[in-house]
Design a protein around this motif. Structure first.
Motif, PDB file in Angstrom:
ATOM      1  N   THR A 141      10.666 -34.446  -7.526  1.00  0.00           N
ATOM      2  CA  THR A 141      10.150 -33.996  -8.476  1.00  0.00           C
ATOM      3  C   THR A 141      10.442 -34.419  -9.849  1.00  0.00           C
ATOM      4  N   ALA A 142      11.896 -34.718  -9.746  1.00  0.00           N
ATOM      5  CA  ALA A 142      12.523 -35.423 -11.093  1.00  0.00           C
ATOM      6  C   ALA A 142      12.148 -36.961 -11.380  1.00  0.00           C
ATOM      7  N   ASP A 143      12.204 -37.534 -10.222  1.00  0.00           N
ATOM      8  CA  ASP A 143      11.509 -38.874 -10.226  1.00  0.00           C
ATOM      9  C   ASP A 143      10.408 -39.000 -10.798  1.00  0.00           C
ATOM     10  N   SER A 144       9.084 -38.187 -10.234  1.00  0.00           N
ATOM     11  CA  SER A 144       7.950 -38.141 -10.766  1.00  0.00           C
ATOM     12  C   SER A 144       8.012 -37.595 -12.212  1.00  0.00           C
ATOM     13  N   LEU A 145       8.478 -36.642 -12.707  1.00  0.00           N
ATOM     14  CA  LEU A 145       8.784 -36.407 -13.934  1.00  0.00           C
ATOM     15  C   LEU A 145       9.141 -37.452 -15.113  1.00  0.00           C
ATOM     16  N   LEU A 146      10.140 -38.207 -14.537  1.00  0.00           N
ATOM     17  CA  LEU A 146      10.748 -39.349 -15.432  1.00  0.00           C
ATOM     18  C   LEU A 146       9.706 -40.261 -15.450  1.00  0.00           C
TER      19      LEU A 146
END
Length: 237
Positions: free
Chosen positions: A87-92
């Motif tokens: 999720t963090a990678d997608s948000l980044l």
């Protein structure tokens, strides 16, 4: 003679005697296997009984259950961590894409703002021309070098206040400056520089300069169809 026979029978030189068991050998092997099986069963029973006495079996079972629970918990935490990382990678990536889009938009707005500022400065000079006895007036002449050897110009030709009717003619461009350190002048009179208007007409275009030319002044002359001068304006650079 009898004595010799007795001595031969009971002495070292007596004939060999073989003692054989009456039990067959398969039965002997079966009995040996039974004895070994009983010994192994007895040893296993003693081992299990010893574990029950010392409590090792109960502790091992408890530790095994605890280890299984700990493994399950660690797997769940790992899955949650992987999900959070994805999720963090997608948000980044989304934030980077948004930032790049905003940067491009800001750059575009800055270019538009600069163009609007230039147009504002240009049109501020385009107040209605006063009737000074001339039917036409040139306003807001600008000349800039976009890049070396490439000159851009723009101006607005207007009818004087109170004047009406259609005007037809043309305009000429005269460049003055130096070329390779010597005085230089060039006049441009192209077909595309014709004029046909009722109230106003915007004049703009680009000029390719010869090699080594340095422009110091640009003059626009507006001529009617008879070649008579109607208006002129000079821009110094």
């Amino acid at each position: 003679m009898r004595w010799k026979l007795l001595r031969r029978r009971w002495s070292v030189s007596a004939p060999r005697v073989t003692v054989r068991s009456r039990m067959p050998w398969p039965l002997r092997w079966l009995l040996l296997a039974l004895m070994m099986g009983c010994s192994a069963a007895l040893a296993l029973w003693a081992f299990e009984f010893g574990k029950e006495i010392t409590g090792l079996d109960r502790d091992a079972h408890t530790e095994l259950v605890a280890l299984r629970e700990e493994t399950t918990r660690m797997r769940e935490e790992h899955d949650r961590a992987v999900s959070v990382a994805n999720t963090a990678d997608s948000l980044l990536k989304a934030a980077q894409t948004t930032q790049e889009s905003l940067a491009a938009r800001v750059k575009s707005l800055e270019a538009e703002n600069l163009a609007l500022t230039r147009d504002l400065g240009f049109f501020e000079k385009l107040m209605p021309a006063q009737d000074n006895g001339k039917p036409l007036a040139l306003r807001g002449l600008q000349a800039t070098l976009d890049r070396p050897g490439h000159l851009r110009y723009q101006a607005l030709l207007m009818q004087a206040v109170g004047r009406s009717g259609e005007f037809k003619g043309r305009y000429e461009l005269t460049l003055t400056g130096t070329q390779e350190g010597r005085p230089w002048t060039q006049t441009l009179n192209k077909v595309g520089q014709s004029i046909e208007m009722k109230q106003y007409q915007r004049m703009e275009g680009t000029i390719d300069l010869p090699a080594g030319a340095v422009v110091k002044q640009l003059e626009i002359k507006v001529l009617d169809v008879a070649g008579k001068l109607q208006a002129s304006e000079v821009a110094r650079m």
